[in-house]
Design an enzyme around this catalytic site. Structure first.
Site, PDB file in Angstrom:
ATOM      1  N   ASP A 202       0.853  -1.189   0.000  1.00 38.35           N
ATOM      2  CA  ASP A 202       0.000   0.000   0.000  1.00 38.35           C
ATOM      3  C   ASP A 202       0.887   1.237   0.000  1.00 38.35           C
ATOM      4  O   ASP A 202       0.777   2.104   0.870  1.00 38.35           O
ATOM      5  CB  ASP A 202      -0.925  -0.014   1.214  1.00 38.35           C
ATOM      6  CG  ASP A 202      -2.067   0.992   1.108  1.00 38.35           C
ATOM      7  OD1 ASP A 202      -2.453   1.338  -0.026  1.00 38.35           O
ATOM      8  OD2 ASP A 202      -2.572   1.434   2.159  1.00 38.35           O
ATOM      9  N   ASN A 207       1.877   6.814   3.389  1.00 39.99           N
ATOM     10  CA  ASN A 207       2.659   5.832   4.147  1.00 39.99           C
ATOM     11  C   ASN A 207       4.159   6.076   4.047  1.00 39.99           C
ATOM     12  O   ASN A 207       4.958   5.200   4.380  1.00 39.99           O
ATOM     13  CB  ASN A 207       2.324   4.415   3.673  1.00 39.99           C
ATOM     14  CG  ASN A 207       1.019   3.911   4.255  1.00 39.99           C
ATOM     15  OD1 ASN A 207       0.605   4.335   5.327  1.00 39.99           O
ATOM     16  ND2 ASN A 207       0.352   3.010   3.554  1.00 39.99           N
ATOM     17  N   ASP A 219       3.578   1.405   8.222  1.00 38.24           N
ATOM     18  CA  ASP A 219       2.338   0.674   7.951  1.00 38.24           C
ATOM     19  C   ASP A 219       2.476  -0.409   6.879  1.00 38.24           C
ATOM     20  O   ASP A 219       2.152  -0.206   5.711  1.00 38.24           O
ATOM     21  CB  ASP A 219       1.219   1.637   7.564  1.00 38.24           C
ATOM     22  CG  ASP A 219      -0.145   0.956   7.599  1.00 38.24           C
ATOM     23  OD1 ASP A 219      -0.222  -0.200   8.058  1.00 38.24           O
ATOM     24  OD2 ASP A 219      -1.127   1.577   7.160  1.00 38.24           O
TER      25      ASP A 219
END
Length: 315
Positions: A202, A207, A219
């Protein structure tokens, strides 16, 4: 705890008690951080500083899958990569308290990366290549893959089962999704077999945190197996940005240019997954508050239209 409101019992006192259960001494300062899938808090400590407490959504990942995420983060950190890994207490990083699974992380600050800067993009490309070099050492065994089952079939099932989708749009949604799924499958088949590796999964700008020392990643909650381009395309606003990322990437790892043809398919899978994620989580009180547009018929009308346009573009 219930499936509809899995965090109803997660009070501030419980969060602080969970931090204290590790032997750390919280001082009462507690700040809820931006997170919907899980619940994440910054907790102050009597000895100074802060930790970040992440409480995992029940039933989303197995313990084995979370342990793999943590092990991957530690493996990256041990390779001197700027990835925030969970703290370990008595040999464990996945902890449990009052029915909740959680982990504690050191707090790492930073600002958003400047993705209009070629220097920053090349730096990011170098870092992602080094992450992928570690990710290619061994596969995940419990975290699944970036595939059509997880990112097309499952989210479509969630949408079709949800009261959010107006009944009059169900057939149109089902047809548009099927066309897009077929187009995704055709694109994947045209590209051919690809190498897969452990990914961040992701890798969007939210992030990545930038400091004077450079970027670091946070994350890994969506880490899974997939093609290398998955960790690049969300950082590239246009072809020039992708070129800069790949110039940096090539300094540390070879990149298969055939993977670039997957980007429209990956973008389409994310489009489907986003709607399915909201639909699947709608009973969680945080979701109607954060995504009120999903309760409006016009949003679903536009979503169905977007699926059709994505299928046309892929075809």
């Amino acid at each position: 705890m219930s499936a509809a409101a899995p965090y109803a019992g997660l009070s501030p006192d419980l969060v602080l008690d969970a931090v204290a259960a590790t032997g750390l001494r919280p001082d009462g300062r507690l700040l809820a951080l931006n997170s919907y899938e899980n619940r994440v808090y910054q907790a102050g400590l009597e000895d100074g500083g802060f930790v970040v407490a992440k409480f995992y959504r029940p039933a989303r990942w197995s313990d084995a899958a979370i342990d793999e995420e943590h092990a991957f983060a530690r493996e990256l950190a041990e390779a001197d990569l700027p990835v925030v890994a969970p703290l370990v207490f008595a040999g464990r990083s996945l902890l449990a308290h009052a029915g909740f699974r959680y982990a504690l992380y050191p707090r790492r600050g930073g600002r958003a990366p400047m993705l209009e800067s070629r220097e920053h993009l090349e730096w990011m490309g170098r870092l992602i290549a080094r992450i992928h070099a570690v990710g290619a050492r061994a596969p995940f065994r419990h975290r699944g893959a970036l595939d059509r089952a997880a990112f097309v079939a499952a989210p479509m099932q969630a949408v079709l089962a949800s009261p959010l989708l107006p009944a009059r749009l169900a057939d149109a949604y089902r047809a548009a999704g099927a066309r897009l799924d077929a187009a995704i499958a055709a694109r994947q088949a045209a590209v051919g077999p690809l190498r897969t590796l452990r990914l961040h999964g992701d890798c969007h700008p939210g992030n990545v945190l930038w400091t004077d020392a450079g970027p670091h990643f946070v994350d890994l909650d969506d880490a899974r197996m997939g093609p290398a381009v998955q960790d690049l395309w969300m950082l590239a606003a246009d072809a020039a940005a992708m070129d800069a990322l790949l110039d940096g990437y090539a300094q540390f790892r070879d990149f298969d240019p055939a993977e670039l043809a997957l980007v429209p398919a990956l973008r389409a899978m994310r489009l489907l997954h986003y709607a399915g994620w909201i639909a699947a989580r709608w009973a969680d009180p945080a979701f109607p508050a954060a995504f009120p547009f999903a309760a409006e018929a016009r949003w679903w009308e536009q979503h169905v239209a977007d699926l059709g346009e994505a299928a046309e573009a892929l075809a």
